[in-house]
Write a protein that holds these residues in place. Structure first.
Motif, PDB file in Angstrom:
ATOM      1  N   HIS A  95     -16.173 -20.757  -4.928  1.00 52.79           N
ATOM      2  CA  HIS A  95     -16.017 -22.173  -4.602  1.00 52.79           C
ATOM      3  C   HIS A  95     -15.831 -23.033  -5.846  1.00 52.79           C
ATOM      4  CE1 HIS A  95     -17.139 -21.078  -0.544  1.00 52.79           C
ATOM      5  NE2 HIS A  95     -18.254 -20.530  -0.993  1.00 52.79           N
TER       6      HIS A  95
ATOM      7  N   ASP B 120     -13.456 -24.074  -7.533  1.00 55.17           N
ATOM      8  CA  ASP B 120     -12.377 -25.065  -7.564  1.00 55.17           C
ATOM      9  C   ASP B 120     -12.572 -26.185  -6.546  1.00 55.17           C
ATOM     10  OD1 ASP B 120     -11.179 -23.533  -9.464  1.00 55.17           O
ATOM     11  OD2 ASP B 120      -9.843 -22.485  -8.054  1.00 55.17           O
ATOM     12  N   GLU B 121     -13.604 -26.077  -5.719  1.00 58.42           N
ATOM     13  CA  GLU B 121     -13.756 -27.097  -4.676  1.00 58.42           C
ATOM     14  C   GLU B 121     -14.557 -28.286  -5.215  1.00 58.42           C
ATOM     15  OE1 GLU B 121     -14.428 -25.322  -0.688  1.00 58.42           O
ATOM     16  OE2 GLU B 121     -14.204 -23.404  -1.719  1.00 58.42           O
ATOM     17  N   ASP B 122     -14.213 -29.468  -4.718  1.00 58.15           N
ATOM     18  CA  ASP B 122     -14.826 -30.689  -5.243  1.00 58.15           C
ATOM     19  C   ASP B 122     -16.343 -30.684  -5.137  1.00 58.15           C
ATOM     20  OD1 ASP B 122     -12.372 -31.717  -5.862  1.00 58.15           O
ATOM     21  OD2 ASP B 122     -12.156 -32.864  -3.989  1.00 58.15           O
TER      22      ASP B 122
END
Lengths: 216, 216
Positions: free
Chosen positions: B121, B123-125
């Motif tokens: 995860h 790369d997730e905000d």
């Protein structure tokens, strides 16, 4: 004499869910009397307690001069004296052990992560983003368990210590309507919770924290 | 004959970290020969495998007509035949069992959560928001372990199955420079990894996945 260490008081949401419940339940199934040793929450972080329990956690069990922590290890220790909790046959015993570890290493971590997210980080912006992946892992594990229970009354042969651990793990999701989506799994959990030893253990924990037993 | 089930191939980042390593290491320490049964990743989700392993995971160990899953249960099973992995004395044995469960239920879940966050995860905000709480739990557990190791060479008495589990758990953090902040803990992990049985197990896993042994 057996002495079980637990917290003297807990926040209201935790009453009925404190991890000594697993040990209380096993002790009731085994018919073993025990005393309580009550720990103030802030004392768990003191060096004196951390010498016994390095992670500042409860429960602990003292059995003569043996001091044990980790609910899984405590249940395994108790189960070794009680064939109801752990069968004598080596083959059956190994399967129960498999499911004890499965409850604690393949199921509980994912359920606990989701519950921690909701309980302690629910108001934070990032929690909404984190929730789908956490829920998906929980749903997968619940589906896997529900499938496993097809044609089975208990996780491994007869009722055992593995069912105590798994039921207390599944109860982490109480109020979230996730277990309830799976008929076999819900029926399994309820069958475990219908055992008089569970009822006694839960009532004793609730009484310690000043709450009346709950209606079924 | 003992047969260890693991994946036929894994992504490059996983080579050297596949969970059969724990079992391979224990088998090497015990001097027990074994065969491999190689599972294609996509077959783990098929009903045939899920009848044996409901969570589609590896490793499994077949010992005669006994089929075991959960690395903790497999290590406990093997350790019961090998006093090097689990002492005969009941008191010492209980302490090793405590630390086997501690590795899998009080340490691994938090380390695995942080690693999953970074690996799947990153790369997730929302991951940046989730990381501080996940890291804080990991730091706390590492500090607790480092404190426990003061004056101890191994987790519980002599080297045991608990050290195998804990070392493979700590290796989840490889490359993150978290274990390395704690001198005792780093030295402990390195002492465990210096054992020839670990080296053999790791080299065998790497060879299966087409990689040469790593320099120390």
């Amino acid at each position: 004499m057996l002495t079980l260490t637990t917290f003297r008081s807990v926040p209201p949401f935790a009453a009925g869910y404190v991890r000594d419940l697993r040990v209380r339940w096993a002790l009731e199934e085994a018919g073993l009397p025990y005393e309580l040793r009550l720990l103030d929450f802030q004392d768990a972080a003191l060096p004196a307690y951390r010498k016994e329990q390095p992670f500042s956690q409860i429960p602990m069990l003292q059995d003569g001069d043996l001091r044990l922590f980790e609910s899984g290890a405590i249940l395994l220790h108790l189960a070794q004296r009680c064939p109801l909790l752990l069968p004598q046959d080596a083959h059956a015993r190994a399967q129960v052990t498999v499911w004890m570890f499965a409850a604690l290493n393949s199921v509980e971590p994912y359920l606990a992560e989701l519950v921690t997210l909701n309980l302690f980080h629910g108001d934070e912006d990032w929690a909404a983003g984190a929730r789908p992946a956490a829920e998906e892992m929980v749903r997968k594990r619940l589906r896997d368990l529900d499938d496993w229970l097809e044609g089975r009354g208990w996780l491994a042969g007869e009722f055992s210590a593995a069912d105590i651990l798994m039921t207390t793990v599944l109860r982490l999701l109480d109020g979230m309507e996730l277990v309830e989506r799976h008929d076999r799994l819900r029926a399994y959990r309820d069958r475990c919770m219908d055992r008089p030893a569970f009822g006694k253990a839960l009532a004793d924990q609730l009484a310690l924290y000043g709450q009346a037993p709950r209606a079924a």
